[in-house]
Design an enzyme around this catalytic site. Structure first.
Site, PDB file in Angstrom:
ATOM      1  CG  ASP A 144     -36.328  14.675  38.037  1.00 13.11           C
ATOM      2  OD1 ASP A 144     -36.145  13.196  37.968  1.00 13.11           O
ATOM      3  OD2 ASP A 144     -37.320  14.783  38.883  1.00 13.11           O
ATOM      4  CG  HIS A 154     -30.685   9.809  42.582  1.00 12.53           C
ATOM      5  ND1 HIS A 154     -31.547   8.898  43.125  1.00 12.53           N
ATOM      6  CD2 HIS A 154     -31.338  10.281  41.649  1.00 12.53           C
ATOM      7  CE1 HIS A 154     -32.493   9.247  42.864  1.00 12.53           C
ATOM      8  NE2 HIS A 154     -33.199   9.806  41.740  1.00 12.53           N
TER       9      HIS A 154
END
Length: 336
Positions: free
Chosen positions: A145, A218
């Site tokens: 992330d 995403h």
């Protein structure tokens, strides 16, 4: 530009996020804490050598009006919330945000306790999230992330207010959300399908090619080359006992419109995607906006607002109050 709070410092293994609402009449206590917080942080950090304890303190729009007179950050406003056809990003209460981070959790925990003690009886902690580093900066979905976070001067430009609002240069607009993951549904997908949801390879963390990357992935929906850059300090959190697993999303930007545009694309869609497919597995349960002033702001807080009684008088017809300057206050409606 004022010296920023430690927004651009590297992520640490431990973090605590406290979101607080100020009780009616608790403004003086809150102001006293804000003024003393740099000293409290130093005292706790000195007791835990090598912890690198930092605290980024941010203030919400409504709280700013209750705590301070004078200028206000130009783009500070309440989190609007976003409702799409299938998913929504709720707006939830929050007056103060304390983003505590350190190499060790004990330092974060000690400072969080001191903050709570100082605010006792004057404010309510509406959310406490304990974040932790998960392997090599991965979230609980198993993917790295923050790979696309800008670095160096680009990070400073993306996160920090500049000459466009000189009174608050060095500050940053902050948006936080808690996402809860449906890990059972997520784990039912093959690794290849998971990679299509995210838009990156799981093991190596390489972005998929345009040919292989779905438009609703995403990465595709949140293309910073198209939208603009922000600095994220996301952290995993979870409870084995409660079966709760999630990501605490925290975005710093020089303009909140950039982060909000990303959320619009995620929840309301783009020309090529109805919504960000990660939302089928990650549900937003909170959403709040703040402003993190430059560090020097806390050394000399603006004056508190004048009491209402000192700025208003009874209207001539006895049916209300009007400002003591004799105006009807209509001009103030323009900023509502």
């Amino acid at each position: 530009m004022g010296e920023p709070q430690p927004i651009l410092d590297p992520l640490t293994p431990a973090a605590i996020f406290l979101v607080v609402t100020i009780d009616e009449g608790g403004e003086t206590v809150a102001r006293d804490l804000l003024a003393d917080l740099p000293g409290l942080r130093r005292s706790v950090g000195f007791r835990v050598p090598g912890s690198g304890l930092a605290c980024i303190t941010s203030i919400g729009s409504a709280a700013w009006d209750r705590l301070f007179s004078g200028p206000k950050p130009a783009q500070l406003h309440e989190f609007p919330g976003f409702i799409g056809e299938r998913h929504q990003a709720p707006a939830t209460p929050g007056d103060l945000l304390f983003h505590l981070k350190a190499e060790t959790q004990d330092a974060c925990f000690e400072l969080a306790m001191k903050i709570a003690e100082r605010l006792s009886g004057a404010a309510t902690i509406v959310d406490q999230t304990v974040g932790f580093r998960y392997f090599e900066q991965r979230d609980l979905l198993g993917f790295v992330d923050g790979t696309e976070n800008p670095e160096g001067q680009l990070a400073a430009t993306a996160a920090l207010v500049g000459d466009e609002d000189p009174e608050f240069a060095g500050g940053s607009y902050v948006i936080v959300q808690k996402y809860l993951h449906d890990l059972d549904s997520w784990k039912a997908l093959s690794t290849t399908e998971q990679e299509k949801v995210i838009g990156r390879t799981k093991l190596d963390d390489f972005e998929l090619s345009d040919a292989d990357k779905p438009a609703n992935s995403h990465v595709a929906v949140n293309d910073q080359d198209e939208i603009g850059n922000i600095v994220r300090a996301n952290m995993p959190f979870g409870s084995i006992q409660d079966g709760e697993f999630g990501t605490y999303y925290i975005a710093y930007a020089d303009d909140p419109a950039i982060t909000e545009n990303m959320l619009v694309r995620m929840f309301l869609g783009t020309a090529d995607a109805a919504y960000d497919r990660i939302l089928d597995f990650s549900t937003a349960v909170t959403g709040t906006s703040f402003f993190a002033p430059p560090a020097g702001f806390f050394d000399a807080l603006p004056d508190a607002p004048a009491p209402a009684a000192a700025t208003q008088r009874e209207s001539p017809d006895g049916n209300g109050v009007v400002p003591r300057d004799g105006s009807l206050g209509i001009g103030a409606l323009r900023n509502r």
